[in-house]
Write an enzyme that holds these catalytic residues in place. Structure first.
Site, PDB file in Angstrom:
ATOM      1  N   PRO A   1       0.733  -1.216  -0.156  1.00  0.00           N
ATOM      2  CA  PRO A   1      -0.291  -0.185   0.289  1.00  0.00           C
ATOM      3  C   PRO A   1       0.472   1.430   0.071  1.00  0.00           C
ATOM      4  O   PRO A   1       1.802   1.158   0.447  1.00  0.00           O
ATOM      5  CB  PRO A   1      -0.280  -0.389   1.402  1.00  0.00           C
ATOM      6  CG  PRO A   1      -1.000  -1.366   1.748  1.00  0.00           C
ATOM      7  CD  PRO A   1       0.678  -1.862   1.371  1.00  0.00           C
ATOM      8  N   GLU A   2       0.611   2.243  -1.026  1.00  0.00           N
ATOM      9  CA  GLU A   2       1.298   3.659  -0.955  1.00  0.00           C
ATOM     10  C   GLU A   2       0.335   4.864  -0.314  1.00  0.00           C
ATOM     11  O   GLU A   2      -0.760   4.120   0.005  1.00  0.00           O
ATOM     12  CB  GLU A   2       1.978   3.348  -1.970  1.00  0.00           C
ATOM     13  CG  GLU A   2       2.757   3.028  -2.788  1.00  0.00           C
ATOM     14  CD  GLU A   2       3.189   3.134  -3.903  1.00  0.00           C
ATOM     15  OE1 GLU A   2       3.283   3.632  -4.826  1.00  0.00           O
ATOM     16  OE2 GLU A   2       3.823   2.004  -4.445  1.00  0.00           O
TER      17      GLU A   2
END
Ligand SMILES: [Zn+2]
Length: 270
Positions: A2-3
């Site tokens: 996840p960014e």
């Protein structure tokens, strides 16, 4: 992994679902996943706390508590935060469960166990090593240009440096560089001012579009309600080895930079 857009989507989901709830108990199945300051018992400290806010800083999910304490969760590679209703089965790799007084729960699952849920005391400067937020007002073109000056680091490596800009990971670094037409290996200081402005614009644009589409699900990412994102359907280069560039039709290549796969177009990224 996840960014920023994925973590933002999770945080927005939590803002809609868990704010206002009171913690009944905490179940810690894998102790290393739940970190408290020395002398503080994680589960005991949280019992009876009310969630008053949810947000994001860099790639961390924040839950603000009525006491002024904060739960800071890093999802790292495979972490998930999932809101679950009574009777719903646990996800594989569930290590910490926050039970609310209304019988719903927030599950922190992470099959690779690199993530952490951390209890932060009021006033604790847990984020002082993190850089500027790229979708905040302080991330101006001038601030970005200043960051590049004198640096021989490849521009892509600089974009991934969380101490400078916080929240950009491999997907959005590749996408922003393609959008701006800049070669990932170019030394940061070699970008002209117009190129740096173009890249600044591309970073903000890519992140905002990805948030609008609720993130990118190229791996097992799902949001707090278990839904996949949509940005994987519009990726220009990431994961698209050999496919034609949407701008110039040349095949997308993959090289390795700082041990990370880097997808780009040799013909139109200069
Ligand atoms: Zn191209």
């Amino acid at each position: 992994m996840p960014e920023l857009p994925e973590v933002e989507t999770i945080a927005r989901g939590l803002a809609n679902t868990v704010v206002g709830k009171t913690i009944a108990s905490i179940e810690i199945r894998l102790p290393k996943m739940a970190v408290a300051p020395p002398g503080v018992d994680f589960a005991r400290a949280l019992r009876g706390e009310r969630i008053v806010g949810a947000g994001r800083r860099a790639k961390y999910v924040l839950l603000d508590l009525a006491s002024g304490r904060r739960l800071v969760t890093s999802l790292r590679m495979t972490g998930r935060l999932l809101v679950q209703r009574p009777g719903e089965a646990d996800f594989p790799g569930t290590h910490v469960v926050v039970h609310y007084t209304d019988a719903t729960r927030l599950s922190f699952a992470d099959v690779r166990t690199f993530g952490r849920m951390r209890l932060v005391e009021p006033g604790e400067e847990w984020d002082k090593s993190l850089g500027i937020e790229p979708i905040s007002a302080s991330f101006t073109p001038e601030a970005f240009i200043g960051m590049l000056s004198g640096r021989t680091t490849p521009i892509k490596t600089l974009l991934l440096d969380q101490h400078r800009i916080a929240g950009i990971g491999n997907i959005y670094a590749c996408e922003a560089l393609w959008e701006a037409g800049i070669k990932p290996g170019k030394p940061a200081k070699a970008l002209t001012k117009p190129a740096a402005r173009r890249l600044h614009h591309a970073i903000v644009d890519v992140l905002r579009r990805a948030i609008d589409m609720r993130g990118t699900s190229v791996d097992d990412y799902v949001d707090a309600e278990g839904m996949r994102g949509g940005f994987q359907n519009v990726l220009a280069v990431y994961g698209r080895l050999g496919q034609p560039c949407a701008r110039c039709n040349a095949p997308i290549v993959r090289t390795v930079m700082a041990q990370r796969g880097t997808w780009w177009c040799r013909s139109c990224q200069r």
